[in-house]
Design an enzyme around this catalytic site. Sequence first.
Site, PDB file in Angstrom:
ATOM      1  N   SER A  50       8.400 -10.785   6.065  1.00  0.00           N
ATOM      2  CA  SER A  50       7.078 -11.000   5.450  1.00  0.00           C
ATOM      3  C   SER A  50       6.813 -12.506   5.351  1.00  0.00           C
ATOM      4  O   SER A  50       7.704 -13.321   5.589  1.00  0.00           O
ATOM      5  CB  SER A  50       7.070 -10.394   4.053  1.00  0.00           C
ATOM      6  N   ASP A  82       5.743  -8.902   9.063  1.00  0.00           N
ATOM      7  CA  ASP A  82       5.305  -7.819   8.180  1.00  0.00           C
ATOM      8  C   ASP A  82       4.154  -8.324   7.298  1.00  0.00           C
ATOM      9  O   ASP A  82       4.263  -9.387   6.680  1.00  0.00           O
ATOM     10  CB  ASP A  82       6.503  -7.393   7.312  1.00  0.00           C
ATOM     11  N   ASP A 104      -2.579  -7.669   8.539  1.00  0.00           N
ATOM     12  CA  ASP A 104      -2.958  -6.729   7.488  1.00  0.00           C
ATOM     13  C   ASP A 104      -4.316  -7.105   6.906  1.00  0.00           C
ATOM     14  O   ASP A 104      -4.411  -7.889   5.960  1.00  0.00           O
ATOM     15  CB  ASP A 104      -1.879  -6.701   6.396  1.00  0.00           C
ATOM     16  N   GLU A 134      -3.582  -2.380   9.790  1.00  0.00           N
ATOM     17  CA  GLU A 134      -3.553  -1.367   8.720  1.00  0.00           C
ATOM     18  C   GLU A 134      -4.967  -0.975   8.337  1.00  0.00           C
ATOM     19  O   GLU A 134      -5.855  -1.814   8.206  1.00  0.00           O
ATOM     20  CB  GLU A 134      -2.799  -1.904   7.500  1.00  0.00           C
ATOM     21  N   HIS A 178       4.380   0.732  -1.820  1.00  0.00           N
ATOM     22  CA  HIS A 178       5.481  -0.220  -1.782  1.00  0.00           C
ATOM     23  C   HIS A 178       6.273  -0.221  -3.090  1.00  0.00           C
ATOM     24  O   HIS A 178       5.739   0.123  -4.141  1.00  0.00           O
ATOM     25  CB  HIS A 178       4.956  -1.627  -1.514  1.00  0.00           C
ATOM     26  N   GLY A 179       7.524  -0.640  -3.002  1.00  0.00           N
ATOM     27  CA  GLY A 179       8.330  -0.851  -4.204  1.00  0.00           C
ATOM     28  C   GLY A 179       9.134   0.377  -4.605  1.00  0.00           C
ATOM     29  O   GLY A 179       9.208   1.370  -3.867  1.00  0.00           O
ATOM     30  N   GLY A 210       5.914   1.512   2.975  1.00  0.00           N
ATOM     31  CA  GLY A 210       6.263   2.024   1.640  1.00  0.00           C
ATOM     32  C   GLY A 210       7.074   3.301   1.722  1.00  0.00           C
ATOM     33  O   GLY A 210       6.846   4.240   0.968  1.00  0.00           O
ATOM     34  N   SER A 212      10.520   3.810   1.499  1.00  0.00           N
ATOM     35  CA  SER A 212      11.889   3.896   0.972  1.00  0.00           C
ATOM     36  C   SER A 212      12.057   5.184   0.171  1.00  0.00           C
ATOM     37  O   SER A 212      11.117   5.668  -0.463  1.00  0.00           O
ATOM     38  CB  SER A 212      12.188   2.682   0.078  1.00  0.00           C
ATOM     39  N   ASP A 254      12.258  -1.502   2.880  1.00  0.00           N
ATOM     40  CA  ASP A 254      12.738  -2.751   2.312  1.00  0.00           C
ATOM     41  C   ASP A 254      13.442  -2.476   0.983  1.00  0.00           C
ATOM     42  O   ASP A 254      14.609  -2.848   0.775  1.00  0.00           O
ATOM     43  CB  ASP A 254      11.527  -3.693   2.098  1.00  0.00           C
TER      44      ASP A 254
HETATM   45  O1  G3H Z   1       5.695  -4.700   1.992  1.00  0.00           O
HETATM   46  C1  G3H Z   1       6.263  -5.689   1.545  1.00  0.00           C
HETATM   47  C2  G3H Z   1       7.691  -5.933   1.835  1.00  0.00           C
HETATM   48  O2  G3H Z   1       8.508  -5.137   1.032  1.00  0.00           O
HETATM   49  C3  G3H Z   1       8.006  -7.397   1.757  1.00  0.00           C
HETATM   50  O3  G3H Z   1       8.162  -7.843   0.461  1.00  0.00           O
HETATM   51  O4  G3H Z   1       6.800  -9.952   0.349  1.00  0.00           O
HETATM   52  O5  G3H Z   1       8.685  -9.540  -1.250  1.00  0.00           O
HETATM   53  O6  G3H Z   1       9.140 -10.046   1.162  1.00  0.00           O
HETATM   54  P1  G3H Z   1       8.187  -9.440   0.164  1.00  0.00           P
HETATM   55  P1  13P Z   2       9.334  -0.002   0.621  1.00  0.00           P
HETATM   56  O1  13P Z   2       8.986  -0.832  -0.566  1.00  0.00           O
HETATM   57  O2  13P Z   2       9.113   1.454   0.346  1.00  0.00           O
HETATM   58  O3  13P Z   2      10.716  -0.252   1.099  1.00  0.00           O
HETATM   59  O4  13P Z   2       8.340  -0.381   1.809  1.00  0.00           O
HETATM   60  C1  13P Z   2       8.544  -1.553   2.571  1.00  0.00           C
HETATM   61  C2  13P Z   2       7.396  -1.889   3.453  1.00  0.00           C
HETATM   62  O5  13P Z   2       6.467  -1.136   3.657  1.00  0.00           O
HETATM   63  C3  13P Z   2       7.430  -3.201   4.103  1.00  0.00           C
HETATM   64  O6  13P Z   2       6.269  -3.461   4.810  1.00  0.00           O
HETATM   65 ZN    ZN Z   3       4.499  -2.673   3.923  1.00  0.00          ZN
END
Ligand code: G3H
Ligand code: 13P
Ligand code: ZN
Length: 307
Positions: A50, A82, A104, A134, A178-179, A210, A212, A254
Site C-alpha cells: 500500500s 494496493d 482506487d 474498484e 478491511h481489518g 477485505g 481475511s 493482510d
Molecule cells: O487495504 C488496506 C491494506 O490492509 C493495507 O493497509 O495501508 O495499513 O498498509 P495499510
Molecule cells: P484484510 O484486512 O481483510 O486482510 O484485507 C486486506 C486488503 O483488502 C488489502 O487490500
Molecule cells: Zn483492500
Amino acid sequence: MALINTKEMFRKAYEGGYSIGAFNISNLEQLQGVLEACKERNSAVIIQASKSAINYAGVDTLVSLVKTASDEIGVDCALHLDHGPDFEMAKRVIDAGFSSVMIDGSHFDYEENVAITKKVVEYAHKFDVTVEAELGVLAGTEDDVTSDVHQYTDPDQAVDFVNRTGVDSLAIAIGTSHGAFKFKGEAKLRFDILEDIQNKLPNFPIVLHGASAVDQEAVATCNQFGGDIAGAKGIPVEMLRKASSMAVCKINMDTDLRLAMTAALRKFFAENPKEFDPRKYLGAGRAAIKNVVLGKIDNVLGSKNSL
Ligand code: G3H
Ligand code: 13P
Ligand code: ZN
C-alpha cells in the site's frame, strides 16, 4: 526472475476455478514468509504494498527486495500497488518497476472514477503493467479513507466501467471489509451480485478485498500474551472458497498475516524473556506468516501447482 503482471495468472485462475492470493507486505520477513510458502506449494502469488507500506519501506527498496527474494527463493511473482490513491502514485511505482497497480477511485463519484482509472490504464499498459480498479465501497478503513456502510457494486455499472476504462480486473463490494472487525452478527456476502457480474462480464477477473478470515486462535494467542483484541471476526473460509470457484481470481489478505506475526512475536517474547536477537523473534514471525499462507493456499485459494 523478472516480476510478472497478473494477466496470465488470472486467466489460468479463472479457468481453473481457483484464486491467487494477494498478500500485503512491508518488510523482509513478511515477504520471505509468503514466498517460502508459495515455493513449497508451487503456487502463483501477488505481493502487494500500500501507499503507507511504500512510505515505510521505500519504493526502490521494495522493488529490489521483491525481485531478489523472488529470485533467491525461486517463485515468479507480481508486485502490485494496493489501493493506489492517485495517478501520480501509480506512475511512481510503475516507473520504479512494479508489475501491477490498483487505482482506487471508489471514493470518487462514478465519472471521476472512470476518468482516473482510464488515465492509469493508458499509462500502465505502455509498460505491460496490469491495472485493477474498484467499484462500490467496502465498509471499514483502507489507508486514510473510512466508510461505515457498504455500497454494493452495481453489476450494470461494472459492465460500463470495464468497457470504458479497459481495466484488467475489478475489485467489487459484496460485503467484505478491511481489518479485523468485519461482522457484528452473522457473516453475509452478496453472492447474487457476484453471480450477476460474472454473467454480465464473462471471463473477467474479479477481486475480493477485505478477505481475511481472522483466525480465532491467532487472536486468542495475541490476547493470551498481553494483547487486547476483542470482537474480531472475519470472512468464513467456505465463503471465500465459493467466491474462488466463481469469477473471483484475486483474494486480498493482510489482517491475517498481521495477526499471525503479532501472535508469534508476543508469544516469543513472553516465552523467551532473555532473548534479544531480532533474527530469533522476527524469524518466529516469518515462520508464522509462512504457515498462514500454506493454510490459505490449501483451504481458501486452491492455488497449489499454479506456478
Ligand atoms: O487495504 C488496506 C491494506 O490492509 C493495507 O493497509 O495501508 O495499513 O498498509 P495499510
Ligand atoms: P484484510 O484486512 O481483510 O486482510 O484485507 C486486506 C486488503 O483488502 C488489502 O487490500
Ligand atoms: Zn483492500
